[in-house]
Each structure stands twice: as structure tokens, then as C-alpha cells.
Write a protein that holds these residues in place. Structure first.
Motif, PDB file in Angstrom:
ATOM      1  N   CYS A   1       0.833  -1.206   0.000  1.00 56.37           N
ATOM      2  CA  CYS A   1       0.000   0.000   0.000  1.00 56.37           C
ATOM      3  C   CYS A   1       0.869   1.257   0.000  1.00 56.37           C
ATOM      4  CB  CYS A   1      -0.916   0.022   1.219  1.00 56.37           C
ATOM      5  SG  CYS A   1      -2.244  -1.136   1.086  1.00 56.37           S
TER       6      CYS A   1
ATOM      7  N   LEU B   1      -6.028   2.897  -3.121  1.00 57.85           N
ATOM      8  CA  LEU B   1      -4.898   2.511  -3.968  1.00 57.85           C
ATOM      9  C   LEU B   1      -5.143   3.033  -5.387  1.00 57.85           C
ATOM     10  CD1 LEU B   1      -4.235  -1.233  -3.062  1.00 57.85           C
ATOM     11  CD2 LEU B   1      -3.084   0.776  -2.196  1.00 57.85           C
TER      12      LEU B   1
ATOM     13  N   TRP C   1      -5.552   0.430   2.808  1.00 55.07           N
ATOM     14  CA  TRP C   1      -4.939  -0.186   3.982  1.00 55.07           C
ATOM     15  C   TRP C   1      -5.692   0.211   5.244  1.00 55.07           C
ATOM     16  CZ3 TRP C   1      -2.061  -3.648   6.267  1.00 55.07           C
ATOM     17  CH2 TRP C   1      -1.667  -3.428   7.593  1.00 55.07           C
TER      18      TRP C   1
END
Lengths: 309, 390
Positions: free
Chosen positions: A50, A115, A214
């Protein structure tokens, strides 16, 4: 698509991180070192992916970073277990706790950020016409293909090459291996490091394929399931494939039964994977009662030349 | 043999050191904030003292405030919204509050709340499971004010607060009811508890208000945060044919699964649009800032009471997130219209006739559920396909 095909697809999707982590655990334990750090390593792999992916936008770099970071942790584990002959259970548990804490700490800056992308898919449009096969393999992501390839490679490596023979010798009887001129410590270091890196990749897969962000504790115990699957698969990559997908299917089956309007409480449906695992273990234990268990014989025992422990 | 002994000692020492390091990392958050918590009040007091001296105003001393969080503020969901509320309050009132994050709903919570109560004037405990611990501590510290989110127990110095987020779920339901092509919606529910049940029912009623044929399938994951499990739940619903999903969960796993299949989805607690902008619908969001400001201000003014507060869309404690990119304007307009009606009080989500999915009438025609009845809801509305595990 019928129910079975859908379940198979769901099983592969749920089973892939488990498969990667189980293969990592198998490499580790074939060399005679217990790996209980999977949960922490997966978390470290996930958080590294991440951080690097969000900061750099480069997926390949992120995966390499995840592999590198978990490989370093694997080296620490092997340093403790091989060179210092620390208790392997303790060292593994320490890895898990250390990885959970450190990943939560490192992830603070990127927690909750999306992401830039998800796991890329390999589109095999020429498969589309074929029923079942086309549905399953037509749109799998690269990491899933990689894990399938890895099963084959590891199977051949462990059972059909001299490297695999060395590995098994080191895991079963390091003293004999040493006499034969195999460098026990080097082999243990290499496979523990490689195994940890694979477990890290499993963590990377979880974050890429499941939730595009994350958060601490992302793996929610998947690492421990992988630890169990290593034993369930009896340290064999081909069986690991079967076990990981089997577990993935059971994981997904509970929800499907809920949707069919079952009257069984969802709490019980959630226990399905664990109950079935116990039943299968009982059956296998009974069926294989006169066969060797497959456990590497010196699993958990450190080796030092010319010393009896 | 001597060498081996040394090796063992050395390895033991190293493992011990590693354990110490990781123990430090693991409890880093709590430890750090705890020290901050014990040091900060002194600093705040000193600061206000000098300030008061400089301006020679007889202004009330600024209260010291503490927040207890169930998760990390970076969770992008429930705790994140509380932390945004804290920041808003700090900015409005010029107060620096202390926070303790990742506090488990166990005896640890009571210990931490007790520590905070020793040097704070107001303590906000932001999760349901802190209820009894907060009450215990409140009885021991009669001069400290306690505010507990989502509970139902109060004391002379302990109030509760929560919001009618089902109003947001109702509006998300309207959008979902308009967006679905095959009238099959899916709901990923965390636990079969009333908080999730009344949101599921409100979502269903909202969808049915614009599309009477719509059905909502529900699955229970029995977890608040586990992306792998949530993904499986979402995929099961998509495989069943649902083309709009709603997840009362803390991770955006459902959004990602929906995106892969080209379905629409919404999440919970905060704006999750950033995770899948093209497949995002909307969802209820919390907005605690104005309320936190109001409570702290009331303590400063001496007007605080141990109220049981429930905010709605009218006071902005509850809202819906901005719509996703592909939600058409007519759907947006329809939702905005209903939102205006909810704010004006013209529309009440749980107005009869409402029957449950067993065919039993739960709310008679023309009746409205009281807040208490909503908070104790244990039936699924007609059109929901699923059961509440007993």
C-alpha cells in the motif's frame, strides 16, 4: 453460470492469498523451521504494498518492495532460529506480534487512502466461448496465475530435482545432509527467506484483490489459517492448492446457504470451514494412520554440527 | 557444551529484546496518547491561565476534553468521522482535546476512561461497548461529564448521543431503487443487531418508495472489519443477481467487488466514493463536529444536561455522501427532494403501514415508530430476503 461454477470462481478468489501463504509456509517448514509468523508477515507485505503503490503509483515496484521487506523479516527469523537456535515457536509468534504492531504504525500515514489500482487481470478472450473453463480462467488476475504456476514449480522443485532432495534432507535429517556435503545453514536461510517473501506476497494479494485500501489488522486472521493449511496439506504444494481452494469454497459457501433462505443461524454457517476442517482432518488421520504424516522430521529442531540436542 | 550454553543465552536475550521492541510498537498508540493525556491538561491549564491573565477577562476556564476511540482515526470510517468531529470542535472552540485510540471494549476501557477522568472535564466514549465501563467511571467521578455514543444508560453526569443514520439509509435506498435494473438489491450486514437492522429496513423502505417490486437480499458477515469475508459476502450477493449493493461494514471490500462486476454499491459511515468513483452510489455519513462543539460549549456555559440526544438530518449530524459519478441527475433530484422532506419533518422513515417479511403488520397505517421502538427493532421489513438468527 451455474452455482458450482460461481462457487469455484469465489473459491479461487478467496483461496489465492491462502495458497501463496501456505506455499511460503511449506518452503519454510520443509527446511525444518516452524513458521508461525505468517499473520505478521502478511500484514507487513500488505502495508508495504500500500505505501509504495500509493507513493509511487507503480504496482510492480510495490510488489517487489513487499517481497523485499518480508524477505528481510524472514532473514531475521532464520537468524534467530538457525544461527542463534532460538525457540522457533517463540520467534514465529514474535514475528506475528512485531508485524502486526509495526504494520499498524507504518500504515498510519496512508490509512484509508485508496490505492491507484487493483490487481490487474489477464484477459483471455479466446477462452470466452468455452463454458465453465472460460468463466473461470478467462478473467483471472496475474497473481492468481502466478500462484498456480508456483504450485507446479514448487511441486517439481521439491519432489523431482536434486535441490528438492537437498531441501527435504535438511528438513528430515540435517546431520545426514551435512555429512553428504549439503550446506544446511545456507539452505535453511534461503528457504526461510523465500518462504517469508511468498507470505508477504500473499498479504500484497489480499490488499490488491479484496479491499483497495490499507487498514490495520487487514488480514483478520488469514495468516493463522495458512499456518493450519500447511499442516492440512501435509507440506505438499499440490495438496496446498486443493486445501486453499477447498477452504476458500467453504468460506464462501456459508453466505450462499444464507441466501438460499436457510434457517440455520449465520453464526453456525460461519463455523462451516472450521467444522469441515476438523472432520477432514479426522478422516485423513484415520485413512493415513499407518503412513508417515509428512512432517519434516527435524521440524523445530535447530542443527549444529557435531552436537546432539 | 559451553558454546551451546552461550548461544542459548544470547538467543534468549535477543528474543527478549525483540519482544520488548514489538511490545513497544504494539501498544505504541495507547502509551503515546496516554502520556499526552496526562501531560496535555497541565499545559492547557497553564495556557488558559496565562491567557486569562493577559486579557484580564473573567472568562470561564476552557474545559479539558478527551475522546476514547474504538479504532484508529485512519480507518476511513467510523472512528475517522469521530476524529473529524473532534478536529472541528477544536477549531471552533480553540481547545486541544486528547484522544486514545484502539481501546478494546473490555476492562481495559474502564482503566483508560478512569485515567482520563482524573484530569479531564469531559470524556466522550464513542462506541456502544463502552457503555457499562463509562457508567462505572461516571459514578466514581461525579464532577466529570461523560458522553457515551449509541448507548442507552445514563447517570447524573453521563449523557448519550447518536444519530438517526437510518434517514441516510432511506435516501440511499431511494437511489438504489432507481438504479437497479432487475429489482434485486443486496445488503451486506455486519451483525444482526438493531443498529444494522433498522438501517437495512430503512434502505428497503426507501427503495420500495420509488420501486415497489424491489427485493433486498441480506447476508450477515458477523464481523465489522474483515475485507476477505466482506468480499465473499458481496460476491455471493452479486452471484445471486443483485445489481446494487449496500454494505454496513467498515471496509470498502464490497465496493471493489461491485466494481469488478459493473454493479453499483455504497458503504457506510464516511464518503467511500474515492474507492470506486464510477460504481459508487452514496451512503449515510456521520458529521459529529457541530454536536461536539455544542456539548463542550454547554459545559463551558454551565448549561450541560445528561440528555439522550439523537441527531438527524435536520441538525446535520447525519447526511449522505456526495453521489458517485454515474448517478443520473433525475435520481439525485429525487433523493434531494426526499431529503428536504425529512429535514422539514414531513417525511418520517418508519411510518405505517409496514409489515415484516413474515407478513405480520409491525407498524399500523398512519402510525410512526418512536425512537425507542426504532432502536430496539428486531424484525425485517417486507421485501427483505433473509432472516435474523435467533
Amino acid at each position: 453460470m451455474d452455482f458450482t461454477t460461481q462457487l469455484l470462481i469465489a473459491a479461487i478468489s478467496a483461496g489465492t492469498p491462502l495458497l501463496l501463504a501456505t506455499l511460503g509456509g511449506i518452503l519454510n517448514e520443509r527446511a525444518g523451521i516452524i513458521q508461525l509468523g505468517a499473520e505478521g508477515l502478511m500484514l507487513m507485505g500488505a502495508v508495504t504494498t500500500c505505501i509504495v503503490y500509493i507513493r509511487s503509483g507503480n504496482l510492480l515496484l510495490a510488489l517487489l518492495a513487499a517481497i523485499a521487506v518480508t524477505a528481510v523479516l524472514g532473514m531475521v527469523h532464520s537468524f534467530l532460529c538457525v544461527t542463534l537456535r532460538a525457540n522457533q515457536t517463540m520467534s514465529g509468534l514474535a514475528m506475528t506480534l512485531f508485524g502486526s504492531g509495526l504494520s499498524a504504525y507504518l500504515g498510519k500515514s496512508i490509512s484509508g487512502l485508496p490505492l491507484p489500482g487493483t490487481s490487474p487481470k489477464l484477459n483471455l478472450s479466446w477462452l470466452n466461448g468455452i463454458p465453465v473453463i472460460g468463466d473461470i480462467f478467462g478473467r483471472m488476475d496475474y497473481l492468481t496465475w502466478f500462484s498456480l504456476l508456483l504450485v507446479l514449480v514448487l511441486h517439481l522443485l521439491i519432489h523431482h530435482t536434486s535441490w528438492g532432495l537437498h531441501l527435504r534432507a535438511v528438513g528430515d535429517s540435517p546431520a545426514t545432509a551435512d555429512v553428504m556435503g549439503i550446506r544446511v545453514q545456507l539452505i535453511r536461510y534461503s528457504y526461510v527467506t523465500a518462504g517469508a517473501a511468498l507470505i508477504g506476497l500473499a498479504g500484497a494479494d489480499m490488499v490488491l484483490a479484496y479491499a483497495p485500501t490499507w487498514n490495520e489488522g487487514l488480514t483478520a486472521g488469514r495468516g493463522w489459517i495458512a499456518v493450519g493449511l500447511v499442516i492440512f496439506a501435509r507440506w505438499n504444494p499440490l495438496r496446498a492448492l486443493f486445501c486453499a481452494y477447498f477452504f476458500g469454497a467453504l468460506d464462501s459457501l456459508g453466505f450462499r446457504i444464507q441466501l438460499l433462505g436457510s434457517v440455520v443461524p449465520s453464526y453456525f454457517l460461519k463455523m462451516i470451514p472450521y467444522i469441515v476442517t476438523i472432520l477432514v482432518l479426522m478422516y485423513l488421520g484415520y485413512r493415513n494412520r499407518n503412513k508417515p504424516s509428512g512432517t519434516p522430521e527435524s521440524l523445530g529442531t535447530p542443527y549444529v554440527r557435531e552436537q546432539r540436542l | 557444551m559451553k558454546r551451546r550454553g552461550q548461544g542459548f543465552t544470547l538467543s534468549f536475550v535477543l528474543v527478549f529484546l525483540l519482544a520488548v521492541v514489538l511490545a513497544g510498537c504494539g501498544s505504541n498508540n495507547n502509551a503515546a496518547t496516554n502520556t499526552a493525556a496526562t501531560e496535555a491538561p497541565a499545559a492547557t491549564n497553564a495556557g488558559t491561565a496565562t491567557e486569562a491573565a493577559a486579557t484580564t477577562e473573567p472568562a470561564a476556564k476552557k474545559p479539558t476534553v478527551a475522546f476514547v476511540y474504538i479504532g484508529p482515526p485512519g480507518d476511513g470510517g467510523y472512528t475517522y468521522q469521530h476524529d473529524q468531529g473532534r478536529l472541528y470542535m477544536e477549531k471552533e472552540l480553540g481547545i486541544k482535546a486528547d484522544t486514545v485510540e484502539n481501546v478494546p471494549e473490555s476492562a481495559d476501557a474502564e482503566r483508560i476512561i478512569t485515567e482520563l477522568a482524573q484530569n479531564h472535564d469531559i470524556v466522550f466514549t464513542t462506541s456502544f461497548g463502552y457503555m457499562d465501563f463509562t457508567l462505572n467511571v461516571a459514578n466514581k467521578f461525579p464532577n466529570v461529564k461523560f458522553m457515551h455514543a449509541s448507548g442507552y444508560k445514563t447517570a447524573a453526569n453521563m449523557g448519550t448521543y447518536f444519530g438517526k443514520n437510518y434517514q441516510g439509509s432511506y435516501l440511499a435506498g431511494i437511489a438504489a431503487g432507481k438504479m437497479t435494473k432487475n429489482n434485486q438489491l443486496g445488503y451486506v450486514g455486519a451483525f444482526p443487531i438493531s443498529e444494522v437492522i433498522y438501517n437495512l429496513n430503512a434502505f428497503t423502505l426507501g427503495a420500495q418508495s420509488v420501486n415497489p417490486d424491489v427485493k433486498v437480499s441480506v447476508v450477515w458477515t458477523n464481523t465489522w472489519y474483515d475485507p476477505a469475508t466482506e468480499r465473499q459476502a458481496a460476491i455471493s450477493l452479486l452471484d445471486k443477481g443483485a445489481d446494487v449493493l449496500m454494505a454496513y461494514q467498515d471496509s470498502p471490500a464490497t465496493l471493489q467487488a461491485a466494481q469488478e462486476r459493473g454493479a453499483f454499491a455504497g458503504g457506510n459511515d464516511s464518503d467511500m466514493g474515492k474507492y470506486a468513483p464510477d460504481n459508487y452510489l452514496t451512503n449515510p455519513v456521520w458529521n459529529w463536529g457541530p454536536y461536539y462543539t455544542k456539548v463542550v460549549q454547554s459545559v463551558m456555559d454551565g448549561t450541560w444536561t445528561n440528555e439522550q440526544y439523537s441527531g438527524g438530518m435536520d441538525d446535520k449530524m447525519v447526511d449522505i455522501a456526495p453521489f458517485g459519478n454515474k448517478v443520473p441527475d433525475d435520481v439525485k433530484a429525487l433523493v434531494e427532494e426526499a431529503k428536504a422532506k425529512i429535514i422539514s419533518g414531513e417525511l418520517d422513515v418508519f411510518t405505517g403501514p409496514i409489515s415484516d417479511n413474515q407478513g405480520k403488520e409491525q407498524v399500523k397505517a398512519g402510525q410512526k415508530l418512536t425512537l425507542e421502538e426504532v432502536l430496539g427493532m428486531n424484525w425485517l421489513a417486507k421485501g427483505v430476503e433473509g432472516t435474523i438468527p435467533q
